[in-house]
Write a protein that holds these residues in place. Sequence first.
Motif, PDB file in Angstrom:
ATOM      1  N   UNK A   7       0.812  -1.226   0.000  1.00  0.00           N
ATOM      2  CA  UNK A   7       0.000   0.000   0.000  1.00  0.00           C
ATOM      3  C   UNK A   7       0.841   1.269   0.000  1.00  0.00           C
ATOM      4  N   UNK A   8       2.089   1.196   0.393  1.00  0.00           N
ATOM      5  CA  UNK A   8       2.969   2.348   0.209  1.00  0.00           C
ATOM      6  C   UNK A   8       3.123   2.610  -1.286  1.00  0.00           C
ATOM      7  N   UNK A   9       3.263   1.564  -2.072  1.00  0.00           N
ATOM      8  CA  UNK A   9       3.344   1.720  -3.525  1.00  0.00           C
ATOM      9  C   UNK A   9       2.050   2.239  -4.112  1.00  0.00           C
ATOM     10  N   UNK A  10       0.921   1.699  -3.667  1.00  0.00           N
ATOM     11  CA  UNK A  10      -0.381   2.133  -4.171  1.00  0.00           C
ATOM     12  C   UNK A  10      -0.605   3.614  -3.860  1.00  0.00           C
ATOM     13  N   UNK A  41     -11.717   5.279  -0.057  1.00  0.00           N
ATOM     14  CA  UNK A  41     -11.400   5.829   1.260  1.00  0.00           C
ATOM     15  C   UNK A  41     -10.316   6.888   1.144  1.00  0.00           C
ATOM     16  N   UNK A  42     -10.450   7.910   1.970  1.00  0.00           N
ATOM     17  CA  UNK A  42      -9.417   8.940   2.009  1.00  0.00           C
ATOM     18  C   UNK A  42      -8.124   8.351   2.554  1.00  0.00           C
ATOM     19  N   UNK A  43      -8.261   7.441   3.514  1.00  0.00           N
ATOM     20  CA  UNK A  43      -7.133   6.766   4.130  1.00  0.00           C
ATOM     21  C   UNK A  43      -7.098   5.335   3.602  1.00  0.00           C
ATOM     22  N   UNK A  44      -5.943   4.871   3.226  1.00  0.00           N
ATOM     23  CA  UNK A  44      -5.828   3.505   2.704  1.00  0.00           C
ATOM     24  C   UNK A  44      -5.868   2.445   3.806  1.00  0.00           C
ATOM     25  N   UNK A  45      -5.907   2.856   5.057  1.00  0.00           N
ATOM     26  CA  UNK A  45      -5.893   1.921   6.175  1.00  0.00           C
ATOM     27  C   UNK A  45      -6.939   0.827   6.106  1.00  0.00           C
ATOM     28  N   UNK A  46      -8.206   1.149   5.834  1.00  0.00           N
ATOM     29  CA  UNK A  46      -9.216   0.080   5.754  1.00  0.00           C
ATOM     30  C   UNK A  46      -8.937  -0.916   4.629  1.00  0.00           C
ATOM     31  N   UNK A  47      -8.493  -0.438   3.480  1.00  0.00           N
ATOM     32  CA  UNK A  47      -8.163  -1.349   2.377  1.00  0.00           C
ATOM     33  C   UNK A  47      -6.964  -2.213   2.749  1.00  0.00           C
ATOM     34  N   UNK A  99      -4.831  -7.531   4.056  1.00  0.00           N
ATOM     35  CA  UNK A  99      -4.027  -8.305   5.016  1.00  0.00           C
ATOM     36  C   UNK A  99      -4.830  -9.458   5.589  1.00  0.00           C
ATOM     37  N   UNK A 100      -6.049  -9.182   6.042  1.00  0.00           N
ATOM     38  CA  UNK A 100      -6.886 -10.241   6.619  1.00  0.00           C
ATOM     39  C   UNK A 100      -7.234 -11.310   5.580  1.00  0.00           C
TER      40      UNK A 100
END
Length: 170
Positions: free
Chosen positions: A21-24, A36-42, A47-48
């Motif tokens: 996700x750093x690359x994305x 999402x504004x934040x990639x955290x949920x994706x 990961x899960x």
Amino acid sequence: MSFYEAVGGEATFVRLVHRFYQGVAGDPVLRAMYPEEDLGPAEERLRLFLMQYWGGPRTYSEQRGHPRLRMRHFPFTIGARERDRWLRHMRDAMDDIALPAPLDRQMWEYMVMAAHSMVNAPEASAEQAQAAHVADPTSISVEPTAQSGAESDAKTGDDDGDEPIRISLA
């Protein structure tokens, strides 16, 4: 021992998916696909999912139900360009976690298969792309055919012999 355990369990998948996700985040083509504004949920969902797929906890299914990957990705246009960029970022992430060669190969084969299966937009040929290009989207021009005179008029119903019709939307 499951694949999940053999690669180092949760810690490995946390590193892999975070690096991916750093690359994305820096890729304008892929970043535009994440609402999402934040990639955290994706990041958490991927990961899960990967942890469960490779034999880890079933948290993904407990929280979200059956993966239904194609259905979940259907709202997004995924063509060869998006697939290839996704794979490039995943390959970079996999290189960073440096799995032993047999495990890396097994995981990479899955990633390639999964990426190809998400493609839902056919590749346009160069001819199709050119035909779809509209030089002036505010007007339409009807050009005469290569047929001549009476033959053309009989097929098209055009009997006045005038120049082509030009309709302007501007």
